[in-house]
Design a protein around this motif. Structure first.
Motif, PDB file in Angstrom:
ATOM      1  N   LEU A  79       0.787  -1.229   0.000  1.00  0.00           N
ATOM      2  CA  LEU A  79       0.000   0.000   0.000  1.00  0.00           C
ATOM      3  C   LEU A  79       0.820   1.281   0.000  1.00  0.00           C
ATOM      4  CD1 LEU A  79      -2.947  -0.901   2.398  1.00  0.00           C
ATOM      5  CD2 LEU A  79      -2.885  -0.961  -0.088  1.00  0.00           C
ATOM      6  N   HIS A  80       2.101   1.192  -0.175  1.00  0.00           N
ATOM      7  CA  HIS A  80       2.895   2.426  -0.136  1.00  0.00           C
ATOM      8  C   HIS A  80       3.989   2.388  -1.187  1.00  0.00           C
ATOM      9  CE1 HIS A  80       6.089   0.206   1.898  1.00  0.00           C
ATOM     10  NE2 HIS A  80       5.089  -0.449   2.431  1.00  0.00           N
ATOM     11  N   ASN A  81       4.534   3.582  -1.443  1.00  0.00           N
ATOM     12  CA  ASN A  81       5.613   3.669  -2.434  1.00  0.00           C
ATOM     13  C   ASN A  81       6.918   3.207  -1.815  1.00  0.00           C
ATOM     14  OD1 ASN A  81       3.905   4.782  -4.321  1.00  0.00           O
ATOM     15  ND2 ASN A  81       4.241   6.856  -3.538  1.00  0.00           N
ATOM     16  N   VAL A  82       7.661   2.431  -2.568  1.00  0.00           N
ATOM     17  CA  VAL A  82       8.952   1.990  -2.047  1.00  0.00           C
ATOM     18  C   VAL A  82      10.074   2.774  -2.745  1.00  0.00           C
ATOM     19  CG1 VAL A  82       8.217  -0.308  -1.340  1.00  0.00           C
ATOM     20  CG2 VAL A  82       9.012   0.038  -3.673  1.00  0.00           C
ATOM     21  N   THR A  83      11.142   2.998  -1.980  1.00  0.00           N
ATOM     22  CA  THR A  83      12.318   3.628  -2.578  1.00  0.00           C
ATOM     23  C   THR A  83      13.493   2.697  -2.326  1.00  0.00           C
ATOM     24  OG1 THR A  83      12.588   4.836  -0.506  1.00  0.00           O
ATOM     25  CG2 THR A  83      11.625   6.070  -2.360  1.00  0.00           C
ATOM     26  N   SER A  84      14.412   2.657  -3.257  1.00  0.00           N
ATOM     27  CA  SER A  84      15.552   1.757  -3.134  1.00  0.00           C
ATOM     28  C   SER A  84      16.300   2.039  -1.820  1.00  0.00           C
ATOM     29  CB  SER A  84      16.460   1.992  -4.344  1.00  0.00           C
ATOM     30  OG  SER A  84      17.387   0.959  -4.414  1.00  0.00           O
ATOM     31  N   CYS A  85      16.537   0.984  -1.052  1.00  0.00           N
ATOM     32  CA  CYS A  85      17.044   1.229   0.318  1.00  0.00           C
ATOM     33  C   CYS A  85      18.143   0.271   0.755  1.00  0.00           C
ATOM     34  CB  CYS A  85      15.881   1.138   1.310  1.00  0.00           C
ATOM     35  SG  CYS A  85      15.242  -0.529   1.523  1.00  0.00           S
ATOM     36  N   VAL A  86      18.822   0.702   1.848  1.00  0.00           N
ATOM     37  CA  VAL A  86      19.674  -0.196   2.621  1.00  0.00           C
ATOM     38  C   VAL A  86      18.834  -0.555   3.843  1.00  0.00           C
ATOM     39  CG1 VAL A  86      21.755  -0.375   4.039  1.00  0.00           C
ATOM     40  CG2 VAL A  86      21.852   0.822   1.847  1.00  0.00           C
ATOM     41  N   LEU A  87      18.668  -1.854   4.099  1.00  0.00           N
ATOM     42  CA  LEU A  87      17.755  -2.300   5.144  1.00  0.00           C
ATOM     43  C   LEU A  87      18.504  -2.997   6.282  1.00  0.00           C
ATOM     44  CD1 LEU A  87      14.648  -2.587   5.758  1.00  0.00           C
ATOM     45  CD2 LEU A  87      14.796  -4.849   4.715  1.00  0.00           C
ATOM     46  N   LYS A 130      25.881   4.887  -0.855  1.00  0.00           N
ATOM     47  CA  LYS A 130      25.182   4.423  -2.058  1.00  0.00           C
ATOM     48  C   LYS A 130      24.038   5.349  -2.455  1.00  0.00           C
ATOM     49  CE  LYS A 130      25.979  -0.458  -0.852  1.00  0.00           C
ATOM     50  NZ  LYS A 130      26.452  -1.187  -2.030  1.00  0.00           N
ATOM     51  N   ASN A 131      23.854   6.409  -1.665  1.00  0.00           N
ATOM     52  CA  ASN A 131      22.766   7.353  -1.929  1.00  0.00           C
ATOM     53  C   ASN A 131      21.394   6.652  -1.955  1.00  0.00           C
ATOM     54  OD1 ASN A 131      21.850   9.908  -2.283  1.00  0.00           O
ATOM     55  ND2 ASN A 131      22.037   9.899  -4.523  1.00  0.00           N
ATOM     56  N   LEU A 132      21.191   5.807  -0.937  1.00  0.00           N
ATOM     57  CA  LEU A 132      19.930   5.059  -0.819  1.00  0.00           C
ATOM     58  C   LEU A 132      19.262   5.418   0.516  1.00  0.00           C
ATOM     59  CD1 LEU A 132      21.284   1.549  -1.935  1.00  0.00           C
ATOM     60  CD2 LEU A 132      19.888   3.108  -3.309  1.00  0.00           C
ATOM     61  N   THR A 133      17.997   5.080   0.635  1.00  0.00           N
ATOM     62  CA  THR A 133      17.266   5.353   1.885  1.00  0.00           C
ATOM     63  C   THR A 133      17.760   4.426   3.000  1.00  0.00           C
ATOM     64  OG1 THR A 133      15.344   5.881   0.533  1.00  0.00           O
ATOM     65  CG2 THR A 133      14.927   5.522   2.860  1.00  0.00           C
ATOM     66  N   PHE A 134      17.976   5.014   4.172  1.00  0.00           N
ATOM     67  CA  PHE A 134      18.386   4.224   5.337  1.00  0.00           C
ATOM     68  C   PHE A 134      17.100   3.713   6.019  1.00  0.00           C
ATOM     69  CE2 PHE A 134      20.029   4.849   9.993  1.00  0.00           C
ATOM     70  CZ  PHE A 134      20.131   3.485  10.168  1.00  0.00           C
ATOM     71  N   SER A 135      16.845   2.410   5.854  1.00  0.00           N
ATOM     72  CA  SER A 135      15.608   1.817   6.373  1.00  0.00           C
ATOM     73  C   SER A 135      15.916   0.747   7.419  1.00  0.00           C
ATOM     74  CB  SER A 135      14.816   1.151   5.241  1.00  0.00           C
ATOM     75  OG  SER A 135      14.526   2.084   4.237  1.00  0.00           O
ATOM     76  N   VAL A 136      14.974   0.580   8.324  1.00  0.00           N
ATOM     77  CA  VAL A 136      15.092  -0.473   9.348  1.00  0.00           C
ATOM     78  C   VAL A 136      13.806  -1.285   9.331  1.00  0.00           C
ATOM     79  CG1 VAL A 136      15.165  -0.913  11.850  1.00  0.00           C
ATOM     80  CG2 VAL A 136      16.677   0.808  10.861  1.00  0.00           C
ATOM     81  N   HIS A 158      20.418  -3.429  -0.447  1.00  0.00           N
ATOM     82  CA  HIS A 158      21.471  -3.956   0.418  1.00  0.00           C
ATOM     83  C   HIS A 158      20.881  -4.259   1.794  1.00  0.00           C
ATOM     84  CE1 HIS A 158      25.723  -4.583   1.356  1.00  0.00           C
ATOM     85  NE2 HIS A 158      25.387  -4.193   2.556  1.00  0.00           N
ATOM     86  N   VAL A 159      21.219  -5.419   2.364  1.00  0.00           N
ATOM     87  CA  VAL A 159      20.728  -5.794   3.699  1.00  0.00           C
ATOM     88  C   VAL A 159      21.890  -5.819   4.683  1.00  0.00           C
ATOM     89  CG1 VAL A 159      19.657  -7.619   5.091  1.00  0.00           C
ATOM     90  CG2 VAL A 159      18.832  -7.196   2.790  1.00  0.00           C
ATOM     91  N   VAL A 160      21.663  -5.264   5.865  1.00  0.00           N
ATOM     92  CA  VAL A 160      22.662  -5.336   6.931  1.00  0.00           C
ATOM     93  C   VAL A 160      21.996  -6.023   8.122  1.00  0.00           C
ATOM     94  CG1 VAL A 160      24.210  -4.025   8.446  1.00  0.00           C
ATOM     95  CG2 VAL A 160      23.696  -3.156   6.153  1.00  0.00           C
ATOM     96  N   ALA A 161      22.630  -7.097   8.601  1.00  0.00           N
ATOM     97  CA  ALA A 161      22.129  -7.763   9.816  1.00  0.00           C
ATOM     98  C   ALA A 161      23.310  -8.399  10.535  1.00  0.00           C
ATOM     99  CB  ALA A 161      21.065  -8.805   9.472  1.00  0.00           C
ATOM    100  N   GLY A 162      23.065  -8.825  11.763  1.00  0.00           N
ATOM    101  CA  GLY A 162      24.140  -9.372  12.578  1.00  0.00           C
ATOM    102  C   GLY A 162      24.424 -10.826  12.247  1.00  0.00           C
ATOM    103  N   PHE A 163      25.592 -11.280  12.743  1.00  0.00           N
ATOM    104  CA  PHE A 163      26.092 -12.632  12.470  1.00  0.00           C
ATOM    105  C   PHE A 163      25.073 -13.719  12.857  1.00  0.00           C
ATOM    106  CE2 PHE A 163      26.956 -14.144  16.774  1.00  0.00           C
ATOM    107  CZ  PHE A 163      26.710 -12.969  17.475  1.00  0.00           C
ATOM    108  N   ASP A 164      24.201 -13.437  13.854  1.00  0.00           N
ATOM    109  CA  ASP A 164      23.283 -14.478  14.334  1.00  0.00           C
ATOM    110  C   ASP A 164      21.828 -14.200  13.968  1.00  0.00           C
ATOM    111  OD1 ASP A 164      22.931 -12.343  16.052  1.00  0.00           O
ATOM    112  OD2 ASP A 164      23.087 -13.505  17.901  1.00  0.00           O
TER     113      ASP A 164
END
Ligand code: FMN
Ligand code: ADP
Length: 283
Positions: free
Chosen positions: A13-21, A47-53, A121-127
């Motif tokens: 239901l919303h617009n998405v923008t290219s992001c780092v998650l 990378k000039n992308l949206t910082f998303s969590v 791009h996805v960022v998450a921890g080792f576990d």
């Protein structure tokens, strides 16, 4: 910061923008989480992308049988949202964690919630784990990406050879060892609440009552040296936790030299105080 509450129905239901998650539950937003979030923020800038969590609510243990059901939080959701805002998160996805969501496989999660949100791009921890029965891990994530996004795995961040974790912080709270918590949180353990009323048992001492979110994970029953912060004013005193599931805290303070007109206050737990210290302070 834009906030999206996601479930199967609201997904598209919303617009998405290219992001780092950045991905995770993030209770406490402790030092390990902050390192992860800083990494994601830096990559988004580069990378000039949206910082998303993306985080989840409630805790998965509330709908899946776990050794321990987590229904009290180091940072209840409104606090976590505030912290994300302060850390510069641009888009926050809060995914409703229910039985139906828990049954989504790791590949379906990647298709719908990572690729579907235009994540580059996805960022998450080792576990970090994801998908039905937690079968997805960071290795699996790289495979599931199939070249459509890249992945950064953040290494374990430790304190004295132990992982900095929400579980470790909960144990410190349960043992009343609040003075050790800044090593994990980078700040004192704090709760926010409303000053509901105050009364004077005698002329020299005030007792303030503070109403807090009932989902705070409180330290063990007892008295604590604490600081009560209201805007730029700060009072030192003793705080009573009458039981770990209370939502009213009592703050004992020598007659304050300021008008107590504030409604929103923050309490920092500095150290455990015993009954003797309380009696001395009260006399
Ligand atoms: C789509 C999806 C399905 C999940 N299903 C389960 C599950 O069946 N059982 C479980 O214990 N955890 C499940 N989880 C929870 C994850 O294993 C993990 O706790 C969650 O992604 C938060 O990660 P973190 O604890 O590393 O922050 C699921 C997570 C996701 C994203
Ligand atoms: N000490 C740490 N070092 C590096 N990454 C961490 C650390 N603690 C948690 N993470 C990562 O942060 C995200 C949220 O983890 P979460 O399970 O909520 O934290 P915790 O293990 O403290 O309960 C996950 O991607 C997880 O792998």
């Amino acid at each position: 910061m834009e906030i999206y509450h996601l479930n199967e129905k609201t997904m598209n239901l919303h617009n998405v923008t290219s992001c780092v998650l950045a991905l995770g539950f993030f209770d406490g937003v402790h030092k390990g989480h902050r390192r992860l979030l800083e990494t994601a923020k830096r990559m988004a800038t580069e990378k000039n992308l949206t910082f998303s969590v993306m985080t989840f609510f409630p805790h998965p243990s509330q709908c899946i049988p776990h050794a321990q059901t987590i229904d009290k939080y180091i940072t209840p959701l409104p606090m976590k949202i505030e912290i994300f805002k302060r850390l510069g998160v641009e888009k926050l996805y809060i995914v409703q964690f229910n039985l139906q969501f828990s049954r989504i496989t790791h590949t379906q999660f990647v298709e719908r919630y990572i690729v579907g949100l235009a994540c580059a791009h996805v960022v998450a921890g080792f576990d970090f784990t994801y998908g039905f029965k937690g079968k997805g891990n960071m290795k699996q994530l790289e495979q599931d990406s199939d070249g459509r996004f890249s992945v950064t795995t953040v290494e374990k961040y430790e304190h004295h050879h132990h992982k900095i974790s929400s579980t470790a912080i909960r144990h410190l709270l349960q043992s009343g060892d609040v003075q050790t918590i800044p090593n994990y949180l980078a700040a004192y353990y704090s709760v926010r609440g409303k000053l509901c009323y105050h009364y004077r048992p005698d002329a020299s001492e005030f007792v303030l009552c503070i109403q807090i979110d009932p989902t705070y994970f409180l330290p063990k029953t007892g008295l604590y040296h604490a600081a009560l912060v209201m805007d730029s004013d700060e009072l030192s005193g003793l705080l009573e936790v009458s039981n770990p599931s209370t939502s009213t805290l009592k703050f004992f303070v020598k007659k304050p030299q300021l008008a107590l007109t504030y409604e929103e206050v923050t309490i920092h737990f500095l150290s455990y105080a015993d009954d003797i210290a309380f009696e001395q302070a009260a006399t």
